[in-house]
Scaffold this motif. Sequence first.
Motif, mmCIF file in Angstrom:
data_model
loop_
_atom_site.group_PDB
_atom_site.id
_atom_site.type_symbol
_atom_site.label_atom_id
_atom_site.label_comp_id
_atom_site.label_asym_id
_atom_site.label_seq_id
_atom_site.Cartn_x
_atom_site.Cartn_y
_atom_site.Cartn_z
ATOM 1 N N SER A 1 0.738 -1.329 0.111
ATOM 2 C CA SER A 1 0.000 0.173 -0.094
ATOM 3 C C SER A 1 0.892 1.401 -0.004
ATOM 4 N N ALA A 2 1.860 1.170 0.461
ATOM 5 C CA ALA A 2 2.984 2.313 0.642
ATOM 6 C C ALA A 2 4.321 2.062 0.088
ATOM 7 N N LEU A 3 4.734 2.182 -1.033
ATOM 8 C CA LEU A 3 5.941 1.744 -1.392
ATOM 9 C C LEU A 3 6.977 3.010 -1.439
ATOM 10 N N ARG A 4 8.090 2.880 -1.027
ATOM 11 C CA ARG A 4 9.048 3.736 -1.253
ATOM 12 C C ARG A 4 10.074 3.740 -2.165
ATOM 13 N N PRO A 5 10.140 4.641 -3.122
ATOM 14 C CA PRO A 5 11.221 4.560 -4.189
ATOM 15 C C PRO A 5 12.588 4.089 -3.815
ATOM 16 N N GLY A 6 13.100 3.268 -4.537
ATOM 17 C CA GLY A 6 14.589 2.873 -4.098
ATOM 18 C C GLY A 6 15.444 3.318 -5.332
ATOM 19 N N PRO A 7 16.892 2.925 -4.981
ATOM 20 C CA PRO A 7 17.693 3.338 -6.148
ATOM 21 C C PRO A 7 17.292 2.814 -7.533
ATOM 22 N N GLY A 8 18.024 3.560 -8.672
ATOM 23 C CA GLY A 8 17.538 3.390 -9.820
ATOM 24 C C GLY A 8 16.003 3.395 -10.033
ATOM 25 N N ARG A 9 15.383 4.467 -9.624
ATOM 26 C CA ARG A 9 14.064 4.783 -9.826
ATOM 27 C C ARG A 9 13.718 5.370 -11.203
ATOM 28 N N ASP A 10 12.731 4.518 -11.707
ATOM 29 C CA ASP A 10 12.230 5.079 -13.073
ATOM 30 C C ASP A 10 10.795 5.442 -13.136
ATOM 31 N N THR A 11 10.257 6.234 -14.007
ATOM 32 C CA THR A 11 8.881 6.698 -14.022
ATOM 33 C C THR A 11 8.319 6.269 -15.414
ATOM 34 N N THR A 12 6.946 5.840 -15.458
ATOM 35 C CA THR A 12 6.372 5.684 -16.759
ATOM 36 C C THR A 12 4.792 5.718 -16.453
ATOM 37 N N ASP A 13 4.197 5.797 -17.462
ATOM 38 C CA ASP A 13 2.525 5.769 -17.363
ATOM 39 C C ASP A 13 2.036 4.448 -16.785
ATOM 40 N N ARG B 1 3.334 6.150 -22.211
ATOM 41 C CA ARG B 1 4.395 5.518 -22.093
ATOM 42 C C ARG B 1 4.368 4.306 -21.080
ATOM 43 N N VAL B 2 4.861 3.150 -21.480
ATOM 44 C CA VAL B 2 4.941 1.849 -21.071
ATOM 45 C C VAL B 2 6.192 1.298 -20.881
ATOM 46 N N THR B 3 6.353 0.608 -19.797
ATOM 47 C CA THR B 3 7.578 -0.288 -19.379
ATOM 48 C C THR B 3 7.082 -1.555 -18.991
ATOM 49 N N VAL B 4 7.754 -2.671 -19.819
ATOM 50 C CA VAL B 4 7.360 -3.964 -19.657
ATOM 51 C C VAL B 4 8.389 -4.623 -18.894
ATOM 52 N N LEU B 5 8.251 -5.197 -17.728
ATOM 53 C CA LEU B 5 9.278 -5.886 -17.058
ATOM 54 C C LEU B 5 8.997 -7.407 -16.826
ATOM 55 N N GLN C 1 11.700 1.379 -28.532
ATOM 56 C CA GLN C 1 13.254 1.007 -28.171
ATOM 57 C C GLN C 1 12.919 1.234 -26.547
ATOM 58 N N GLY C 2 13.500 0.520 -25.657
ATOM 59 C CA GLY C 2 13.573 0.760 -24.340
ATOM 60 C C GLY C 2 12.319 0.076 -23.403
ATOM 61 N N THR C 3 11.290 -0.230 -24.337
ATOM 62 C CA THR C 3 9.959 -0.579 -23.548
ATOM 63 C C THR C 3 10.196 -1.516 -22.813
ATOM 64 N N VAL C 4 10.711 -2.954 -23.394
ATOM 65 C CA VAL C 4 10.958 -3.911 -22.600
ATOM 66 C C VAL C 4 12.104 -4.137 -21.832
ATOM 67 N N ARG C 5 12.267 -4.485 -20.540
ATOM 68 C CA ARG C 5 13.282 -4.797 -19.823
ATOM 69 C C ARG C 5 13.267 -6.361 -19.422
ATOM 70 N N THR C 6 14.073 -7.027 -19.784
ATOM 71 C CA THR C 6 14.248 -8.465 -19.369
ATOM 72 C C THR C 6 15.168 -8.663 -18.171
ATOM 73 N N GLY C 7 15.146 -9.589 -17.496
ATOM 74 C CA GLY C 7 15.741 -10.193 -16.279
ATOM 75 C C GLY C 7 15.435 -9.049 -15.308
ATOM 76 N N VAL C 8 14.149 -8.363 -15.339
ATOM 77 C CA VAL C 8 13.961 -7.540 -14.066
ATOM 78 C C VAL C 8 12.610 -8.269 -13.312
ATOM 79 N N ARG C 9 12.783 -8.802 -12.183
ATOM 80 C CA ARG C 9 11.704 -9.633 -11.463
ATOM 81 C C ARG C 9 10.943 -8.673 -10.495
ATOM 82 N N ALA C 10 9.651 -8.440 -10.533
ATOM 83 C CA ALA C 10 8.809 -7.696 -9.599
ATOM 84 C C ALA C 10 8.653 -8.496 -8.519
#
Length: 458
Positions: free
Chosen positions: A4-16, A39-43, A242-251
């Motif tokens: 419910s309340a997440l704090r940004p960590g290092p390497g923070r990114d923003t997207t829609d 703007r979309v980021t796929v993890l 380009q850059g939309t899909v980021r592989t090797g990133v686990r939520a």
Amino acid sequence: MLGSALRPGPGRDTTDVAVIGAGLAGLAAAHHLTASGLRVTVLEAAGTVGGRMATEEIDGYLLDRGGRLLPSDWPELSRCPGLERLSLRPFSGVLVHSGDRALRITPPRAQRAPRGPRAGGGRTGARAAASALAGARRPLSGTLDLARLRAQLARLAATPSERLRTRPELPAAQALAARGLPARTVEGLLRPLLGALLCDPDLTTSSRVGDLVLRGFARGGLCLPAGGAAAVPGLLAAGLPQGTVRTGVRAVSVSTNAVVTHGHGTVRCRAVLIATGAHDAAELLPGLRVPDFHPVTVLHHAVDERAPTAGPQLLIDADRRGPVAYTMVASAVDPSRARPGRALVTSVVLGSAAGLPAGELDRAARAQLAVLYGAPTGRWNLLAAHHDARAVPAMPAPHDPGRPVRVLDGLYVCGDHRDTSGPDGALRSARRAADAIRRDFGIGPLTREDGGPLSAVA
């Protein structure tokens, strides 16, 4: 898990919109959303995209990890941006073996030459039928059975899908018994065909889903994507910015405006769409219902091309004389799947037999395949045996094919486990989720509820 309340960590990114999962549903949803200017980021936790629609290359052969059959009449393909260049290779028909007899089923509408840039390869019509039966064992003499089945398929092909969705709902096995066809036609032809199409040999699937799958078969037959199943998600990924899909990133945790990842910081966003398989989605959304699954094992054999083959058609063993439910010379349908001068035989094991050890399956399958193909199999080379215990989400009656994709404002979920299992259901749920996000963003959906385009965007 849900936070419910997440704090940004290092390497923070923003997207829609942050999309978790680069399988078919996640990539399709990303296309729908980017087409609206978002703007979309796929993890993606894995190192490659595709999820269950994966293909591996071994010694010059393209081996699909899944064994799901695709209909040539695939409605969501035309509604999903990014798949315009997808090439589909059609089967010439289905050959059902029972005892010492074999009967070829060609869907009524599949007899015509395929149309459009997505169809290619294979042959249809009388020439293909004659070629397909060459070398096969004695054809079934009771042509009345085939005529009755073809009449049933023709009626299904002409029936609007909306009407099929309102039919009384039963387990598919019970519904088949009430179709008015002779028991020998149901047990010897229709049941093994539908079991193969659904990857459900016991036919516990909802009869409404079964009718829709048979309708798709009747309207165009079956196909394989040229270049392997991975060509479908591959095209989608390549068509995104380009850059939309980021592989090797686990939520590891989600909220309505952020995704915390393992070792890659926090992605801040306006909305999160979870597009993973059902089990992974439930890890992030506790309480999400996880369905049962139909297991599948796929066996791939390299064969000397001079060995007798059945041409570009699907072979179904109605008698189940071994573990294989259906098999194909995949390279006869799509030549890119095998090395020059060789052939690739792909065979699919369903039900409890799919859980047997690979060596045991291979030994039992060779004897069965020798009968089906009329050729010795002792020198066939087993390239791979791919087992997936969660290959196909089960859809027993009653089944809701339009399960909600909106959890709450800012949090959404899609995948074939929210619709009907298989690629078409994954694409349809992705479109529904993208429409829900657009509505909540005040953009308005790009499609009507039936999937047709709107004349103007709200």
